[in-house]
Design a protein around this motif. Structure first.
Motif, mmCIF file in Angstrom:
data_model
loop_
_atom_site.group_PDB
_atom_site.id
_atom_site.type_symbol
_atom_site.label_atom_id
_atom_site.label_comp_id
_atom_site.label_asym_id
_atom_site.label_seq_id
_atom_site.Cartn_x
_atom_site.Cartn_y
_atom_site.Cartn_z
ATOM 1 N N THR A 40 49.374 33.720 48.568
ATOM 2 C CA THR A 40 47.973 33.908 48.930
ATOM 3 C C THR A 40 47.722 33.436 50.355
ATOM 4 O OG1 THR A 40 47.374 33.436 46.633
ATOM 5 C CG2 THR A 40 45.590 33.395 48.257
ATOM 6 N N ASN A 166 38.948 42.420 43.217
ATOM 7 C CA ASN A 166 39.969 42.828 44.172
ATOM 8 C C ASN A 166 40.326 44.300 44.015
ATOM 9 O OD1 ASN A 166 40.228 40.005 44.699
ATOM 10 N ND2 ASN A 166 41.695 39.852 43.026
ATOM 11 N N ASN A 190 46.836 42.595 46.530
ATOM 12 C CA ASN A 190 45.428 42.460 46.179
ATOM 13 C C ASN A 190 44.623 42.089 47.418
ATOM 14 O OD1 ASN A 190 44.703 42.102 42.926
ATOM 15 N ND2 ASN A 190 46.866 41.845 43.427
ATOM 16 N N ARG A 191 43.506 42.739 47.615
ATOM 17 C CA ARG A 191 42.599 42.411 48.703
ATOM 18 C C ARG A 191 41.210 42.216 48.123
ATOM 19 N NH1 ARG A 191 41.116 39.783 53.143
ATOM 20 N NH2 ARG A 191 39.713 40.958 54.489
ATOM 21 N N SER A 192 40.659 41.010 48.309
ATOM 22 C CA SER A 192 39.350 40.707 47.754
ATOM 23 C C SER A 192 38.270 41.548 48.413
ATOM 24 C CB SER A 192 39.042 39.225 47.934
ATOM 25 O OG SER A 192 37.742 38.932 47.445
ATOM 26 N N ARG A 211 38.145 35.888 52.696
ATOM 27 C CA ARG A 211 38.508 36.647 51.502
ATOM 28 C C ARG A 211 40.007 36.515 51.235
ATOM 29 N NH1 ARG A 211 35.041 42.302 52.332
ATOM 30 N NH2 ARG A 211 33.005 41.286 52.542
ATOM 31 N N SER A 213 43.666 37.411 50.355
ATOM 32 C CA SER A 213 44.662 38.473 50.287
ATOM 33 C C SER A 213 45.860 37.864 49.578
ATOM 34 C CB SER A 213 45.069 38.958 51.683
ATOM 35 O OG SER A 213 43.999 39.610 52.329
#
Length: 223
Positions: A40, A166, A190-192, A211, A213
């Motif tokens: 993360t 996400n 995953n991208r918030s 955010r 990632s």
């Protein structure tokens, strides 16, 4: 092992066994279990703020509903932790002269989430069946531990917003080890789509849109 833990393990074994027998007949529904490692980080536009990558852990369950041999809807349950650090400059009011120092926030964000996605399979290549995956992931905070360095900085145990939402995309493959049992490997990005840090908790980050990632590597069994 206590009797309650043995009984719990027995229930899981019987459930998986019955589901495997059902999937042999229909070949439409597949259930998976897996472990995961997650890296993360938080990207910032301001060069004075940093959110370097840290590794977390997780596990979960996967349910595939096949429309045909090359297309499936997937849903699941993820349980894990997102470890991340944030470093930002601040004036230290505890030292004479209020010098500018770097404050570091160490955060262990434990969560559960429900990924929903669409999978497209390439088709059998020997024992392999590659696929691509895209969808969304809705998650909620279970628990959070925050540590400030230096430790006399203002402390707030819940600096994160409690909801994760996400966009996810990924690639992976299954590997047949038996007639109705496959190994599977998957890499997901995953991208918030929501800000993950509350502005009231870390006012220095106001306007930065912090955010998550994260990249998740999953390995498990599909029945």
């Amino acid at each position: 092992m206590s009797f309650s833990k043995f009984r719990y393990a027995l229930y899981i074994f019987l459930f998986l066994s019955s589901f495997t027998a059902f999937s042999q007949v229909t070949n439409t529904y597949r259930l998976g279990i897996y472990g995961a490692s997650t890296i993360t980080w938080i990207p910032f536009d301001n060069d004075l703020y940093r959110g370097p990558a840290r590794m977390g852990w997780g596990f979960g369950f996967l349910f595939n509903r096949f429309l045909n041999s090359k297309n499936a809807f997937a849903a699941g349950l993820d349980i894990g932790s997102l470890y991340h650090h944030i470093t930002y400059p601040a004036y230290d009011s505890m030292i004479v002269g209020n010098p500018l120092i770097n404050v570091r926030i160490k955060n262990d964000f434990q969560f559960f989430s429900f990924p929903v996605s669409y999978r497209m399979f390439w088709g059998q290549l020997g024992y392999y069946n590659p696929f691509v995956n895209f969808g969304f992931n809705l998650g909620f905070r279970r628990r959070q531990t925050v540590e400030y360095v230096p430790n006399y900085e203002s402390f707030n145990r819940n600096i994160n917003n409690g909801i994760l939402f996400n966009l996810l995309i990924g690639v992976g493959t299954t590997y047949e080890i038996a007639e109705s049992t496959d190994l599977f490997f998957e890499v997901l990005f995953n991208r918030s789509l929501l800000n993950n840090i509350k502005e009231t908790s870390v006012p220095q980050l106001r306007g930065e849109q912090p955010r998550f990632s994260f990249i998740t590597v999953k390995a498990g069994l599909l029945f």
